[in-house]
Design an enzyme around this catalytic site. Structure first.
Site, PDB file in Angstrom:
ATOM      1  N   HIS A  18       0.194  -4.486 -11.370  1.00  0.00           N
ATOM      2  CA  HIS A  18       0.950  -4.322 -10.119  1.00  0.00           C
ATOM      3  C   HIS A  18      -0.036  -4.255  -8.964  1.00  0.00           C
ATOM      4  CE1 HIS A  18       4.485  -2.044  -7.967  1.00  0.00           C
ATOM      5  NE2 HIS A  18       3.762  -2.733  -7.108  1.00  0.00           N
ATOM      6  N   HIS A 198      10.454  -4.852  -8.216  1.00  0.00           N
ATOM      7  CA  HIS A 198      10.277  -3.488  -7.736  1.00  0.00           C
ATOM      8  C   HIS A 198      11.661  -2.829  -7.749  1.00  0.00           C
ATOM      9  CE1 HIS A 198       6.422  -4.943  -6.372  1.00  0.00           C
ATOM     10  NE2 HIS A 198       6.134  -3.865  -5.667  1.00  0.00           N
ATOM     11  N   GLU A 201      11.643   2.735  -6.645  1.00  0.00           N
ATOM     12  CA  GLU A 201      10.488   3.261  -5.903  1.00  0.00           C
ATOM     13  C   GLU A 201      11.073   4.199  -4.841  1.00  0.00           C
ATOM     14  OE1 GLU A 201       8.420   0.364  -3.449  1.00  0.00           O
ATOM     15  OE2 GLU A 201       6.669   1.660  -3.173  1.00  0.00           O
ATOM     16  N   ASP A 280      -1.416  -1.616  -3.473  1.00  0.00           N
ATOM     17  CA  ASP A 280      -2.050  -2.171  -2.265  1.00  0.00           C
ATOM     18  C   ASP A 280      -3.309  -1.347  -1.981  1.00  0.00           C
ATOM     19  OD1 ASP A 280       0.206  -4.087  -1.285  1.00  0.00           O
ATOM     20  OD2 ASP A 280       1.213  -2.185  -1.700  1.00  0.00           O
TER      21      ASP A 280
HETATM   22  N1  HPA Z   1       6.913  -1.833  -2.548  1.00  0.00           N
HETATM   23  C1  HPA Z   1       7.593  -2.815  -1.995  1.00  0.00           C
HETATM   24  N2  HPA Z   1       7.016  -3.861  -1.429  1.00  0.00           N
HETATM   25  C2  HPA Z   1       5.701  -3.932  -1.425  1.00  0.00           C
HETATM   26  C3  HPA Z   1       4.933  -2.934  -1.978  1.00  0.00           C
HETATM   27  C4  HPA Z   1       5.575  -1.837  -2.587  1.00  0.00           C
HETATM   28  O1  HPA Z   1       4.967  -0.902  -3.141  1.00  0.00           O
HETATM   29  N3  HPA Z   1       3.646  -3.303  -1.791  1.00  0.00           N
HETATM   30  C5  HPA Z   1       3.642  -4.496  -1.164  1.00  0.00           C
HETATM   31  N4  HPA Z   1       4.888  -4.875  -0.935  1.00  0.00           N
HETATM   32 ZN    ZN Z   2       4.216  -3.061  -5.148  1.00  0.00          ZN
END
Ligand code: HPA
Ligand code: ZN
Length: 340
Positions: A18, A198, A201, A280
């Site tokens: 990821h 995703h 989250e 990131d």
């Molecule tokens: N979540 C959603 N979008 C994203 C993320 C994330 O952690 N990182 C880069 N784009």
């Molecule tokens: Zn991500």
């Protein structure tokens, strides 16, 4: 921290599942590319860029992250970005990585799809040859855009199908649930792509459920809010559906207030296939080793459990069974020698 744990984490062979390549753009490289390409950025120094990286939530990060990507224009820029990330992988003993990219962030600015993918792919090739790091590409759709745009992006990807192992879904989870992209994921699966998304989250556990049911995902990215649905947790355990968890990202974006509140070790102990990833790293304060360290500093975790994060990532990766066995052997040999 216990020096034995630090040494174990540093040496442990790791697999990353990821990682957004645009999120590995370090302030120094952002500055260099802004100068090289004559792109205006609203900062006077890499230090000012770094200082701006204080986030309230996912959206406040995404706004800065998309702005940062404006300095990426030529194939060489995407190559340099990816090569810098792979060099960090080498330092961290990352032996395999599956890299996300967001084509729409670039095509919306008039950059050709092929410019982006060729730059990334050439760096990955060099990484295989010179660093011994294997890698795959996963193309993500931006979920704040509509499904028509995702379909258009899928069409652009087809000539490069042999370079792309899977399709993902990222960007703003709130208000953009998995069901919005059901048809385009069906089409992608029809073309032979694996899928991930995703989910869970910032959004609710129902997004995890629907990503599995409607988007056919092989893994869930993040997924930490699964704990809000005990039936879902049972299913994730039974199916060994992997979660690609990103500890430093989660604390930076306030999914968890403190690392000591994070549920990653609990989930591992319950029998879920959880993995550690950097998301990131240029924005969230660290690459793979930093994420492992942050977990081990804040939460009680044994060497065996740290090893399990690597073994889970190998199990969850999109490589052949033979290749998986080769990586498992590297991890188990490292542990055996470390403990000898
Ligand atoms: N979540 C959603 N979008 C994203 C993320 C994330 O952690 N990182 C880069 N784009
Ligand atoms: Zn991500």
């Amino acid at each position: 921290m216990n020096p034995q744990i630090t040494a174990f984490i540093e040496g442990l062979p790791k697999v990353e599942l990821h990682l957004h390549i645009e999120g590995s753009l370090e302030p120094d490289l952002m500055f260099e590319l802004a100068k090289r390409n004559n792109v205006e950025i609203p900062f006077n120094s890499p230090e000012e860029v770094q200082a701006a990286y204080q986030f309230e939530d996912l959206q406040s990060f995404l706004d800065i992250y998309y702005q940062g990507a404006n300095v990426l224009i030529y194939e060489q820029d995407f190559f340099d970005l990816t090569w810098a990330y792979l060099l960090r992988c080498k330092q961290d003993n990352v032996i395999h990585t599956e890299i996300f990219f967001d084509p729409q962030t670039h095509t919306a600015r008039g950059i050709a799809f092929e410019t982006v993918i060729n730059g990334i792919d050439k760096a990955m090739q060099k990484g295989r040859e010179e660093l011994g790091i294997s890698s795959q590409i996963i193309m993500c759709f931006l979920r704040h855009l509509d499904q028509d745009s995702a379909f258009e992006t899928l069409k652009q990807a087809l000539p490069f199908k042999d370079k792309i192992i899977g399709i993902g879904l990222d960007s703003s989870e709130q208000g953009h649930p998995p069901e919005k992209f059901k048809e385009v994921f069906e089409a992608a699966i029809g073309h032979g792509f694996l899928t991930v998304a995703h989910a869970g989250e910032e959004g609710p556990a129902t997004n995890i459920h629907n990503a599995m049911k409607l988007l056919g995902v092989s893994r869930v990215d993040h997924g930490v809010r699964c704990v809000e649905d005990s039936g879902l947790v049972k299913q994730l355990i039974a199916d060994r559906t992997p979660l690609t968890v990103c500890p430093l990202s989660n604390t930076k974006l306030k999914v968890f207030e403190n690392m000591s509140d994070h549920n990653i070790v609990d989930l591992l102990r319950q029998g879920l296939c959880v993995t550690i990833n950097s998301d990131d790293p240029a924005y969230f304060g660290g690459y793979m080793t930093d994420n492992f360290m942050a977990v081990a500093e804040a939460l009680p975790v044994s060497l065996e459990e740290l090893q399990a994060f690597s073994l889970n990532a190998i199990e969850a990766s999109f490589i052949s069974d033979e290749e998986k066995q080769r990586l498992v052997d590297l991890v188990t040999r490292f542990s055996r020698e470390f403990l000898a």
